[in-house]
Motif scaffolding. Structure first.
Motif, short mmCIF file in Angstrom:
data_model
loop_
_atom_site.label_atom_id
_atom_site.label_comp_id
_atom_site.label_asym_id
_atom_site.label_seq_id
_atom_site.Cartn_x
_atom_site.Cartn_y
_atom_site.Cartn_z
N ILE A 1 8.12 8.53 -10.01
CA ILE A 1 9.51 8.94 -9.83
C ILE A 1 9.80 9.12 -8.34
O ILE A 1 8.89 9.34 -7.54
N VAL A 2 11.06 9.03 -7.99
CA VAL A 2 11.48 9.22 -6.60
C VAL A 2 11.60 10.72 -6.34
O VAL A 2 12.27 11.44 -7.08
N TYR A 3 10.93 11.17 -5.29
CA TYR A 3 11.02 12.57 -4.87
C TYR A 3 11.88 12.74 -3.63
O TYR A 3 12.15 13.85 -3.21
N GLY A 4 12.29 11.66 -3.05
CA GLY A 4 13.19 11.67 -1.90
C GLY A 4 13.56 10.25 -1.57
O GLY A 4 12.71 9.35 -1.67
N GLN B 1 0.85 -1.20 0.00
CA GLN B 1 0.00 0.00 0.00
C GLN B 1 0.88 1.24 0.00
O GLN B 1 1.83 1.32 0.78
N LEU B 2 0.58 2.18 -0.87
CA LEU B 2 1.24 3.48 -0.82
C LEU B 2 0.33 4.44 -0.06
O LEU B 2 -0.88 4.48 -0.30
N VAL B 3 0.92 5.19 0.86
CA VAL B 3 0.17 6.07 1.75
C VAL B 3 0.52 7.52 1.42
O VAL B 3 1.69 7.86 1.35
N PRO B 4 -0.51 8.37 1.22
CA PRO B 4 -0.22 9.75 0.84
C PRO B 4 0.51 10.52 1.94
O PRO B 4 0.18 10.41 3.11
N HIS C 1 0.47 14.27 -4.50
CA HIS C 1 0.58 12.90 -5.02
C HIS C 1 1.96 12.31 -4.74
O HIS C 1 2.53 11.56 -5.51
N ARG C 2 2.48 12.65 -3.54
CA ARG C 2 3.72 12.05 -3.02
C ARG C 2 3.32 10.98 -2.00
O ARG C 2 2.51 11.25 -1.10
N TYR C 3 3.89 9.80 -2.17
CA TYR C 3 3.48 8.65 -1.38
C TYR C 3 4.68 7.94 -0.77
O TYR C 3 5.77 7.93 -1.34
N LEU C 4 4.44 7.33 0.37
CA LEU C 4 5.42 6.53 1.09
C LEU C 4 4.82 5.14 1.27
O LEU C 4 3.64 5.02 1.60
N PRO C 5 5.59 4.07 1.05
CA PRO C 5 5.01 2.74 1.26
C PRO C 5 4.63 2.54 2.73
O PRO C 5 5.37 2.92 3.62
N GLY C 6 3.45 1.99 2.93
CA GLY C 6 2.95 1.73 4.27
C GLY C 6 3.41 0.37 4.75
O GLY C 6 2.62 -0.58 4.78
N LEU C 7 4.67 0.29 5.09
CA LEU C 7 5.24 -0.96 5.58
C LEU C 7 5.54 -0.77 7.06
O LEU C 7 6.50 -0.08 7.43
N ALA C 8 4.70 -1.36 7.89
CA ALA C 8 4.77 -1.15 9.34
C ALA C 8 6.16 -1.41 9.89
O ALA C 8 6.83 -2.37 9.51
N GLY C 9 6.60 -0.53 10.79
CA GLY C 9 7.85 -0.71 11.50
C GLY C 9 9.10 -0.43 10.67
O GLY C 9 10.20 -0.69 11.13
N THR C 10 8.92 0.07 9.45
CA THR C 10 10.08 0.31 8.57
C THR C 10 10.38 1.80 8.49
O THR C 10 9.54 2.65 8.76
N SER C 11 11.60 2.08 8.09
CA SER C 11 12.00 3.45 7.78
C SER C 11 12.98 3.38 6.63
O SER C 11 13.52 2.32 6.32
N GLY C 12 13.18 4.50 5.97
CA GLY C 12 14.18 4.57 4.92
C GLY C 12 13.70 4.20 3.54
O GLY C 12 14.52 4.04 2.64
N TYR C 13 12.40 4.09 3.33
CA TYR C 13 11.89 3.84 1.98
C TYR C 13 11.68 5.16 1.26
O TYR C 13 11.40 6.19 1.89
N SER D 1 6.58 10.14 -6.25
CA SER D 1 5.57 10.95 -6.91
C SER D 1 4.83 9.99 -7.84
O SER D 1 5.45 9.35 -8.70
N VAL D 2 3.52 9.86 -7.64
CA VAL D 2 2.74 8.85 -8.35
C VAL D 2 1.66 9.52 -9.18
O VAL D 2 0.79 10.22 -8.65
N TYR D 3 1.73 9.30 -10.48
CA TYR D 3 0.67 9.73 -11.39
C TYR D 3 0.53 8.64 -12.43
O TYR D 3 1.35 8.54 -13.35
N GLN D 4 -0.48 7.79 -12.24
CA GLN D 4 -0.67 6.58 -13.04
C GLN D 4 0.61 5.76 -12.97
O GLN D 4 1.10 5.49 -11.88
N THR D 5 1.18 5.34 -14.12
CA THR D 5 2.42 4.57 -14.07
C THR D 5 3.64 5.46 -14.27
O THR D 5 4.76 4.96 -14.46
#
Length: 191
Positions: free
Chosen positions: A153-156, A123-126, A130-142, A146-150
């Protein structure tokens, strides 16, 4: 009891400092119980850095999801945006991944098959817009994507790097030299 932060994770003090650069109002942070409630209501997990950031304060404004007072339907739409964008490209732009096998002939069948394939991706979490971070519990550093359809790109390279680049004066990068961490499925669009 204060939760233990993973190594290299965003600290509460650092999160508050980064929020000072946002040029947006920031409401008081979410409690652990409020964060748990959001995850339960919407069926996802915040990454550890994202939880720390939101515990330090909740930025408000049109681009920021308001996890405390926001419209639940709008929040669900923002959570669905990344997968819906891929499905749009499947239906309207002929997008299909080779490892999905043979593409069904009709667009409705292709969307149905793609939806089944996408059910298991992280799951990508806003975060903002339209900047998203993966919702991976207990993780950091992902990476923040920037998500617009397919078009992804990495924004950070992580939340810290994104906030520094997007909002801090000078856009100082804190990116690791070896590049952003791999996110199952989503990283294939940025390689």
């Amino acid at each position: 009891m204060t939760p233990v932060q993973p190594a290299g994770a965003l600290s509460p003090e650092e999160a508050r400092h980064l929020q000072e650069n946002l040029r947006e109002p920031v409401r008081p942070g979410l409690s652990e119980a409020e964060l748990d409630d959001v995850e339960s209501r919407f069926g996802f997990s915040f990454a550890a850095d994202h939880r720390t950031f939101l515990a330090a304060g909740v930025p408000i404004g049109d681009r920021w999801p308001d996890w405390r007072c926001g419209n639940p339907e709008q929040l669900r739409k923002r959570l669905a945006w990344p997968v819906d964008g891929v499905l749009y490209d499947v239906e309207h732009n002929g997008f299909w991944l080779p490892d999905w096998g043979t593409r069904p002939v009709g667009p409705e069948d292709a969307v149905r098959e793609a939806r089944q394939r996408l059910a298991g991706v992280p799951q990508l979490v806003p975060v903002c817009g339209h900047r998203y971070l993966p919702g991976l519990a207990g993780t950091s550093g992902y990476p923040v994507l920037s998500v617009y359809q397919t078009d992804i790109i990495v924004y950070g390279s992580d939340l810290r790097d994104y906030l520094n680049r997007e909002f801090a004066t000078g856009g100082i990068s804190t990116a690791p030299p070896d590049g952003p961490r791999y996110i199952p499925f989503w990283s294939r669009f940025i390689d």
